[in-house]
Design a protein around this motif. Structure first.
Motif, PDB file in Angstrom:
ATOM      1  N   PHE A  55     -93.401-107.289 -37.557  1.00 55.17           N
ATOM      2  CA  PHE A  55     -94.616-106.503 -37.266  1.00 55.17           C
ATOM      3  C   PHE A  55     -95.586-107.261 -36.366  1.00 55.17           C
ATOM      4  CE2 PHE A  55     -94.188-104.204 -41.629  1.00 55.17           C
ATOM      5  CZ  PHE A  55     -93.126-103.478 -41.132  1.00 55.17           C
ATOM      6  N   GLY A  56     -95.677-108.599 -36.574  1.00 53.29           N
ATOM      7  CA  GLY A  56     -96.642-109.395 -35.833  1.00 53.29           C
ATOM      8  C   GLY A  56     -96.167-109.766 -34.439  1.00 53.29           C
ATOM      9  N   PHE A  57     -95.136-110.640 -34.378  1.00 54.27           N
ATOM     10  CA  PHE A  57     -94.683-111.167 -33.090  1.00 54.27           C
ATOM     11  C   PHE A  57     -93.954-110.137 -32.229  1.00 54.27           C
ATOM     12  CE2 PHE A  57     -94.692-115.379 -35.459  1.00 54.27           C
ATOM     13  CZ  PHE A  57     -95.913-115.760 -34.918  1.00 54.27           C
ATOM     14  N   CYS A  58     -93.076-109.334 -32.868  1.00 54.49           N
ATOM     15  CA  CYS A  58     -92.259-108.393 -32.062  1.00 54.49           C
ATOM     16  C   CYS A  58     -92.996-107.094 -31.739  1.00 54.49           C
ATOM     17  CB  CYS A  58     -90.963-108.060 -32.795  1.00 54.49           C
ATOM     18  SG  CYS A  58     -89.846-109.452 -32.903  1.00 54.49           S
ATOM     19  N   MET A  59     -93.621-106.485 -32.751  1.00 52.94           N
ATOM     20  CA  MET A  59     -94.234-105.161 -32.549  1.00 52.94           C
ATOM     21  C   MET A  59     -95.717-105.227 -32.198  1.00 52.94           C
ATOM     22  SD  MET A  59     -92.334-103.136 -35.708  1.00 52.94           S
ATOM     23  CE  MET A  59     -93.305-101.643 -35.538  1.00 52.94           C
ATOM     24  N   HIS A  60     -96.366-106.382 -32.490  1.00 54.34           N
ATOM     25  CA  HIS A  60     -97.823-106.522 -32.278  1.00 54.34           C
ATOM     26  C   HIS A  60     -98.553-105.320 -32.889  1.00 54.34           C
ATOM     27  CE1 HIS A  60     -96.817-109.782 -29.579  1.00 54.34           C
ATOM     28  NE2 HIS A  60     -96.055-108.967 -28.874  1.00 54.34           N
ATOM     29  N   SER A  61     -98.200-105.021 -34.156  1.00 52.25           N
ATOM     30  CA  SER A  61     -98.726-103.802 -34.788  1.00 52.25           C
ATOM     31  C   SER A  61     -99.419-104.090 -36.120  1.00 52.25           C
ATOM     32  CB  SER A  61     -97.583-102.802 -34.997  1.00 52.25           C
ATOM     33  OG  SER A  61     -98.034-101.667 -35.694  1.00 52.25           O
ATOM     34  N   PRO A  62    -100.748-104.325 -36.086  1.00 55.82           N
ATOM     35  CA  PRO A  62    -101.489-104.468 -37.349  1.00 55.82           C
ATOM     36  C   PRO A  62    -101.379-103.206 -38.220  1.00 55.82           C
ATOM     37  CG  PRO A  62    -102.842-105.148 -35.470  1.00 55.82           C
ATOM     38  CD  PRO A  62    -101.620-104.484 -34.910  1.00 55.82           C
ATOM     39  N   ALA A  63    -101.248-102.043 -37.558  1.00 59.84           N
ATOM     40  CA  ALA A  63    -101.135-100.775 -38.298  1.00 59.84           C
ATOM     41  C   ALA A  63     -99.882-100.764 -39.169  1.00 59.84           C
ATOM     42  CB  ALA A  63    -101.092 -99.603 -37.325  1.00 59.84           C
ATOM     43  N   ALA A  64     -98.772-101.315 -38.639  1.00 60.53           N
ATOM     44  CA  ALA A  64     -97.523-101.363 -39.414  1.00 60.53           C
ATOM     45  C   ALA A  64     -97.689-102.252 -40.649  1.00 60.53           C
ATOM     46  CB  ALA A  64     -96.379-101.880 -38.540  1.00 60.53           C
ATOM     47  N   VAL A  65     -98.411-103.368 -40.472  1.00 60.13           N
ATOM     48  CA  VAL A  65     -98.677-104.274 -41.607  1.00 60.13           C
ATOM     49  C   VAL A  65     -99.510-103.549 -42.660  1.00 60.13           C
ATOM     50  CG1 VAL A  65     -99.798-106.432 -42.318  1.00 60.13           C
ATOM     51  CG2 VAL A  65     -98.541-106.335 -40.150  1.00 60.13           C
ATOM     52  N   TRP A  66    -100.582-102.905 -42.211  1.00 60.76           N
ATOM     53  CA  TRP A  66    -101.504-102.210 -43.117  1.00 60.76           C
ATOM     54  C   TRP A  66    -100.806-101.072 -43.861  1.00 60.76           C
ATOM     55  CZ3 TRP A  66    -105.638-102.966 -45.738  1.00 60.76           C
ATOM     56  CH2 TRP A  66    -106.420-101.911 -46.192  1.00 60.76           C
ATOM     57  N   ASN A  67    -100.023-100.284 -43.133  1.00 62.22           N
ATOM     58  CA  ASN A  67     -99.317 -99.154 -43.750  1.00 62.22           C
ATOM     59  C   ASN A  67     -98.269 -99.618 -44.758  1.00 62.22           C
ATOM     60  OD1 ASN A  67    -100.746 -97.270 -42.270  1.00 62.22           O
ATOM     61  ND2 ASN A  67     -99.236 -97.161 -40.619  1.00 62.22           N
ATOM     62  N   THR A  68     -97.624-100.728 -44.453  1.00 59.27           N
ATOM     63  CA  THR A  68     -96.579-101.239 -45.343  1.00 59.27           C
ATOM     64  C   THR A  68     -97.167-101.838 -46.612  1.00 59.27           C
ATOM     65  OG1 THR A  68     -95.117-101.659 -43.462  1.00 59.27           O
ATOM     66  CG2 THR A  68     -94.590-102.802 -45.503  1.00 59.27           C
TER      67      THR A  68
END
Length: 451
Positions: A42-55
């Protein structure tokens, strides 16, 4: 996105491999892989804080839906399923309280006395009790006490406890499939897809009821000769008194009342609007209040390792969902089955059963829920039918081998501690055919009822 998908699959595969090899405790495995998923994928590859939060799903605690009249399918579609975590934690506290009060040992000895300590009626009665208790209480706890009571009675009545323990293990897994709270995969399926306790009873419960009759006949035919050797002749036999199991009458009465309240709340949760998370928290708090000065001891007894394992597992499966891997799997199953809904159900049922015989059925069920959701949306197949197939497959498939479900491992280890070794050969010789019989029966009943 391709790199994220590859890494997500690698992390998931490593987690499964490490869980199966049992070299590292499974909660450390799932938490470590979950952390890798959050940071690397989620962090390095997707650069997606939203994915972290949703998960992580922490926002669900502020949502009324977690506690009352939940539209849980929307809330827990991805990531950590907090409903499951809270419910299991509450039930763990209740069961610890019941165990301390001597409830389970009393129940086993009471049943033994009712059948006049005769081996074959005892064998049949313990199979039924194993199934019924596992509908409401975690099958691991049921087997822990039932296997111990079986070994104790086998010493008095002079019979081999191994056949009885194998049958009890199978029936515990079977009974767990009947209700939403009976087995962890069902709790995950129910909270994720929004099915109630009554939904499970009316669908998987019916399959289990017919399956139990089949299994009782099957195990009776398998073991009747081994169980016919009764107590040695001569000399008076001293039978244990069920009352001796109750160390504190007040605690026993309170724990029995709490269990009754839990059952009522679970059976009526669709009508009351209370979610399983709310019921779990309420039952846990009531148990702690009733325990008084022993509350801290109860809290220490909770299996936190299992709860942490669930949290890590949900994060890893959330990673597979966020990267689109589960959608690819769903499309693959859809391509194989085409427009044939019956073939799709058979694939879900048998793949679940075979996989759960060798790998932990909890991560498998958690992985498959988004898959069947995608299958239902894309192919127009009734989601409920796929859910019942997944539930029966994961719950029953786990019975086939000694490592397929946690109850199997516990029952075999209790027997081993008392000097009764149950090897792979002995266990699979009887449990594997029983598993195939019940899964076949389930497939026929699903076809007759829904198609």
């Amino acid at each position: 996105m391709e790199m994220a998908q590859i890494l997500a699959v690698v992390i998931f595969a490593v987690m499964f491999l490490l869980i199966v090899t049992e070299k590292i405790e499974r909660h450390w495995v799932s938490l470590g892989c979950g952390l890798l998923m959050l940071v690397v994928v989620f962090g390095f590859c997707m650069h997606s804080p939203a994915a972290v939060w949703n998960t992580l799903g922490l926002q669900s605690f502020a949502s009324v839906d977690l506690w009352y009249q939940a539209s849980e399918g929307a809330e827990t579609a991805s990531g950590i399923n907090w409903s499951t975590i809270l419910f299991i934690a509450g039930m763990m506290l209740m069961v610890e309280g019941m165990g301390r009060a001597g409830f389970f040992r009393w129940l086993c000895l009471q049943l033994a006395r009712l059948v006049k300590y005769k081996t074959i009626p005892l064998f049949l009665a313990f199979m039924v009790m194993s199934s019924v208790l596992s509908m409401f209480i975690d099958s691991i706890t049921v087997i822990l006490f039932l296997a111990a009571a079986t070994v104790e009675l086998s010493r008095i009545l002079r019979f081999n406890p191994v056949p009885m323990i194998i049958a009890e293990i199978f029936c515990a897994n079977l009974g767990g499939a009947a209700t939403m709270c009976g087995d962890p995969p069902n709790i995950i399926i129910g909270t994720s897809l929004g099915y109630s306790f009554a939904d499970f009873v009316a669908n998987t419960g019916l399959i289990v009821a017919v399956g139990l009759v089949l299994v009782i006949v099957y195990f009776f035919l398998c073991f009747r000769k081994e169980l016919q050797s009764g107590p040695a002749q001569g000399g008076a036999i001293s039978y244990p008194n069920p009352k001796d199991a109750i160390e504190n009458k007040r605690d026993f009465a309170i724990s029995s009342a709490i269990f009754a309240v839990a059952v009522v709340l679970l059976v009526t949760h669709a009508q009351t609007g209370l979610t399983v998370a709310a019921i779990g928290v309420f039952i846990g708090l009531v148990t702690l209040v009733a325990a008084g000065k022993d509350a801290l001891a109860l809290l220490k007894k909770v299996d936190y390792k299992t709860l942490l394992f669930f949290i890590g597992l949900f994060i890893v499966v959330g990673g597979l969902e966020q990267t689109g891997i589960l959608e690819i799997i769903a499309n693959f199953i859809a391509d194989i089955s085409g427009d044939n809904a019956m073939l799709m159900v058979a694939i879900v049922l048998w793949v679940s059963a075979i996989a759960s015989a060798f790998v932990d059925n909890i991560p498998f069920a958690a992985t498959m829920i988004p898959v069947i959701r995608s299958l239902s949306a894309a192919q127009g197949v009734d989601l409920a039918v796929l859910a019942w197939a997944l539930s029966i497959g994961t719950d029953i498939g786990g019975s086939a081998t000694p490592i397929g479900a946690s109850a199997n491992v516990v029952g075999i280890s209790v027997a081993a501690k008392e000097g009764h070794l149950i090897g792979w050969g002995k266990y699979c010789k009887y449990a594997a055919p029983a598993t195939v019989l019940v899964v076949l029966l389930a497939m026929v009943m699903i076809y007759v009822r829904y198609f």
